[in-house]
Motif scaffolding. Structure first.
Motif, PDB file in Angstrom:
ATOM      1  N   SER A 150       0.835  -1.212   0.000  1.00  8.44           N
ATOM      2  CA  SER A 150       0.000   0.000   0.000  1.00  8.44           C
ATOM      3  C   SER A 150       0.867   1.257   0.000  1.00  8.44           C
ATOM      4  CB  SER A 150      -0.927   0.004   1.214  1.00  8.44           C
ATOM      5  OG  SER A 150      -1.791  -1.117   1.188  1.00  8.44           O
ATOM      6  N   LEU A 151       1.952   1.201   0.784  1.00  7.69           N
ATOM      7  CA  LEU A 151       2.852   2.375   0.823  1.00  7.69           C
ATOM      8  C   LEU A 151       3.503   2.600  -0.531  1.00  7.69           C
ATOM      9  CD1 LEU A 151       4.215   4.576   2.475  1.00  7.69           C
ATOM     10  CD2 LEU A 151       5.997   2.918   3.091  1.00  7.69           C
ATOM     11  N   HIS A 152       3.961   1.538  -1.158  1.00 14.17           N
ATOM     12  CA  HIS A 152       4.573   1.674  -2.479  1.00 14.17           C
ATOM     13  C   HIS A 152       3.557   2.198  -3.493  1.00 14.17           C
ATOM     14  CE1 HIS A 152       8.678  -0.022  -2.250  1.00 14.17           C
ATOM     15  NE2 HIS A 152       8.199  -0.723  -1.177  1.00 14.17           N
ATOM     16  N   GLU A 153       2.381   1.692  -3.477  1.00  8.85           N
ATOM     17  CA  GLU A 153       1.352   2.156  -4.420  1.00  8.85           C
ATOM     18  C   GLU A 153       0.988   3.618  -4.171  1.00  8.85           C
ATOM     19  OE1 GLU A 153      -1.842  -0.552  -4.033  1.00  8.85           O
ATOM     20  OE2 GLU A 153      -0.865  -2.176  -5.167  1.00  8.85           O
ATOM     21  N   LEU A 154       0.973   4.007  -2.895  1.00  8.45           N
ATOM     22  CA  LEU A 154       0.685   5.413  -2.580  1.00  8.45           C
ATOM     23  C   LEU A 154       1.790   6.325  -3.111  1.00  8.45           C
ATOM     24  CD1 LEU A 154      -0.950   7.618  -1.159  1.00  8.45           C
ATOM     25  CD2 LEU A 154       0.326   7.067   0.945  1.00  8.45           C
ATOM     26  N   VAL A 155       2.999   5.924  -2.913  1.00  8.71           N
ATOM     27  CA  VAL A 155       4.133   6.736  -3.404  1.00  8.71           C
ATOM     28  C   VAL A 155       4.115   6.776  -4.929  1.00  8.71           C
ATOM     29  CG1 VAL A 155       6.638   6.886  -3.531  1.00  8.71           C
ATOM     30  CG2 VAL A 155       5.525   6.324  -1.351  1.00  8.71           C
ATOM     31  N   GLU A 156       3.873   5.642  -5.554  1.00  8.22           N
ATOM     32  CA  GLU A 156       3.819   5.622  -7.024  1.00  8.22           C
ATOM     33  C   GLU A 156       2.688   6.519  -7.539  1.00  8.22           C
ATOM     34  OE1 GLU A 156       3.378   1.575  -8.072  1.00  8.22           O
ATOM     35  OE2 GLU A 156       5.452   1.016  -7.540  1.00  8.22           O
ATOM     36  N   GLY A 157       1.547   6.505  -6.875  1.00 10.65           N
ATOM     37  CA  GLY A 157       0.440   7.383  -7.296  1.00 10.65           C
ATOM     38  C   GLY A 157       0.775   8.855  -7.142  1.00 10.65           C
ATOM     39  N   LEU A 158       1.461   9.191  -6.023  1.00  8.23           N
ATOM     40  CA  LEU A 158       1.870  10.592  -5.820  1.00  8.23           C
ATOM     41  C   LEU A 158       2.892  11.021  -6.873  1.00  8.23           C
ATOM     42  CD1 LEU A 158       2.189  10.687  -1.924  1.00  8.23           C
ATOM     43  CD2 LEU A 158       0.411  11.737  -3.331  1.00  8.23           C
ATOM     44  N   GLU A 159       3.835  10.161  -7.153  1.00  8.13           N
ATOM     45  CA  GLU A 159       4.848  10.492  -8.168  1.00  8.13           C
ATOM     46  C   GLU A 159       4.206  10.648  -9.554  1.00  8.13           C
ATOM     47  OE1 GLU A 159       7.655   7.367  -7.865  1.00  8.13           O
ATOM     48  OE2 GLU A 159       8.770   8.293  -6.186  1.00  8.13           O
ATOM     49  N   MET A 160       3.268   9.753  -9.888  1.00  6.05           N
ATOM     50  CA  MET A 160       2.591   9.851 -11.181  1.00  6.05           C
ATOM     51  C   MET A 160       1.768  11.129 -11.267  1.00  6.05           C
ATOM     52  SD  MET A 160      -0.008   7.091 -12.936  1.00  6.05           S
ATOM     53  CE  MET A 160       1.230   5.795 -12.783  1.00  6.05           C
ATOM     54  N   THR A 161       1.065  11.450 -10.198  1.00  8.80           N
ATOM     55  CA  THR A 161       0.273  12.684 -10.178  1.00  8.80           C
ATOM     56  C   THR A 161       1.172  13.909 -10.337  1.00  8.80           C
ATOM     57  OG1 THR A 161      -1.355  11.636  -8.741  1.00  8.80           O
ATOM     58  CG2 THR A 161      -1.354  14.044  -8.850  1.00  8.80           C
ATOM     59  N   GLN A 162       2.287  13.924  -9.618  1.00 12.29           N
ATOM     60  CA  GLN A 162       3.229  15.055  -9.716  1.00 12.29           C
ATOM     61  C   GLN A 162       3.819  15.155 -11.120  1.00 12.29           C
ATOM     62  OE1 GLN A 162       7.033  14.719  -7.715  1.00 12.29           O
ATOM     63  NE2 GLN A 162       6.739  16.781  -6.839  1.00 12.29           N
ATOM     64  N   ARG A 163       4.167  14.028 -11.710  1.00 11.05           N
ATOM     65  CA  ARG A 163       4.767  14.025 -13.047  1.00 11.05           C
ATOM     66  C   ARG A 163       3.772  14.525 -14.098  1.00 11.05           C
ATOM     67  NH1 ARG A 163       6.712   9.546 -12.497  1.00 11.05           N
ATOM     68  NH2 ARG A 163       5.104   8.218 -13.413  1.00 11.05           N
ATOM     69  N   ILE A 164       2.538  14.049 -14.024  1.00  5.41           N
ATOM     70  CA  ILE A 164       1.519  14.500 -14.991  1.00  5.41           C
ATOM     71  C   ILE A 164       1.243  15.998 -14.830  1.00  5.41           C
ATOM     72  CG2 ILE A 164      -0.899  14.272 -15.627  1.00  5.41           C
ATOM     73  CD1 ILE A 164      -0.701  11.301 -14.917  1.00  5.41           C
ATOM     74  N   LEU A 165       1.195  16.441 -13.571  1.00  2.27           N
ATOM     75  CA  LEU A 165       0.939  17.851 -13.324  1.00  2.27           C
ATOM     76  C   LEU A 165       2.070  18.724 -13.863  1.00  2.27           C
ATOM     77  CD1 LEU A 165      -0.770  20.066 -12.036  1.00  2.27           C
ATOM     78  CD2 LEU A 165       0.387  19.593  -9.852  1.00  2.27           C
ATOM     79  N   LEU A 166       3.301  18.312 -13.622  1.00  2.80           N
ATOM     80  CA  LEU A 166       4.449  19.098 -14.108  1.00  2.80           C
ATOM     81  C   LEU A 166       4.526  19.076 -15.632  1.00  2.80           C
ATOM     82  CD1 LEU A 166       7.195  18.117 -11.498  1.00  2.80           C
ATOM     83  CD2 LEU A 166       5.943  20.287 -11.680  1.00  2.80           C
ATOM     84  N   ASN A 167       4.237  17.929 -16.244  1.00  6.35           N
ATOM     85  CA  ASN A 167       4.261  17.864 -17.714  1.00  6.35           C
ATOM     86  C   ASN A 167       3.183  18.755 -18.331  1.00  6.35           C
ATOM     87  OD1 ASN A 167       6.380  16.038 -17.721  1.00  6.35           O
ATOM     88  ND2 ASN A 167       5.044  14.233 -17.741  1.00  6.35           N
ATOM     89  N   THR A 168       2.028  18.774 -17.704  1.00  5.22           N
ATOM     90  CA  THR A 168       0.945  19.627 -18.199  1.00  5.22           C
ATOM     91  C   THR A 168       1.318  21.104 -18.076  1.00  5.22           C
ATOM     92  OG1 THR A 168      -0.685  17.967 -17.534  1.00  5.22           O
ATOM     93  CG2 THR A 168      -1.491  20.202 -17.963  1.00  5.22           C
TER      94      THR A 168
END
Length: 237
Positions: A150-168
């Motif tokens: 769960s911790l790994h999935e949470l971190v991966e989701g946060l990183e993906m959200t941050q990456r998509i936001l920065l790319n946008t």
């Protein structure tokens, strides 16, 4: 017979001629006066001589004055043409400058239209960074198991959200810069245009002016610094 003829001619001639010489002279004089025109008494003609030098000078002066007047008029017209040309060129230059200013303003308005919106998003991006930093690296480096899945999935989701936001945001001209990254193996130097020093401290492993700590990363919007990075700077002296 011949004598009689001569005598008759003589008598005829006498009858034709006037008897009194004074009468004949008077008649001749009257006839002459009637035929001849009346003569006026002789009066000697006097010639007057006038000097033309004054008239010549007056004519020359008039011509010179007329030429001067024409020259002055021509000079005035030339000055007027120069002034009008100068005004025209100024108006053309000003119109072009105005067009360029309007174009720059429109470009700036398009480029920085999302400036206020981007500033409001910076806190959210910083919060994502803080959330990712809150997870210990040891836990992230450990293999994924049922316990830490769960911790790994949470971190991966946060990183993906941050990456998509920065790319946008990058598509619209907003980019993030990290002064903590090494450049050619060396720490970056403090730049007042990009960085905001929150504190200064000595460091044996760094030189004066090096950035040794990053409190928050900086952002640029189309090349303009939207927010300076907050950093700690080395000061050994």
């Amino acid at each position: 017979m011949f004598q009689r003829t001569i005598l008759r001619q003589a008598q005829a001639a006498r009858s034709i001629l006037p008897t009194s010489p004074s009468t004949a002279s008077l008649a001749l004089r009257r006839t002459t006066q009637q035929r001849l025109p009346a003569l006026r008494p002789f009066a000697p003609q006097t010639s007057r001589f006038f000097s033309t030098e004054k008239e010549t000078k007056e004519g020359e002066n008039a011509e010179a004055e007329a030429e001067n007047t024409d020259a002055k008029k021509l000079e005035a017209k030339e000055r007027e043409v120069i002034e009008l040309k100068d005004k025209y060129l100024r108006q053309v230059a000003e119109s072009r400058n105005q067009v360029e200013r309007n174009k720059r303003d429109m470009d700036a308005a398009r480029k920085f239209a999302i400036q206020g919106f981007s500033k409001d998003l910076l806190d959210s991006i910083d919060n994502l960074d803080r959330a990712l930093l809150a997870v210990p690296k040891e836990q992230l480096s450990a293999p994924k198991t049922e316990e830490n899945k769960s911790l790994h999935e949470l971190v991966e989701g946060l990183e993906m959200t941050q990456r998509i936001l920065l790319n946008t945001l990058e598509k619209h001209g907003l980019e993030r810069f990290d002064p903590g990254q090494l450049v050619e193996g060396k720490a970056q130097k403090f730049d007042a245009n990009l960085h905001e020093a929150t504190f200064m401290a000595p460091s044996a492993n760094h030189e004066d002016g090096d950035v040794m700590y990053v409190q928050s990363k900086g952002f640029r919007l189309n090349g303009r610094v939207l927010r300076a990075a907050k950093v700690g700077v080395v000061k050994n002296a």
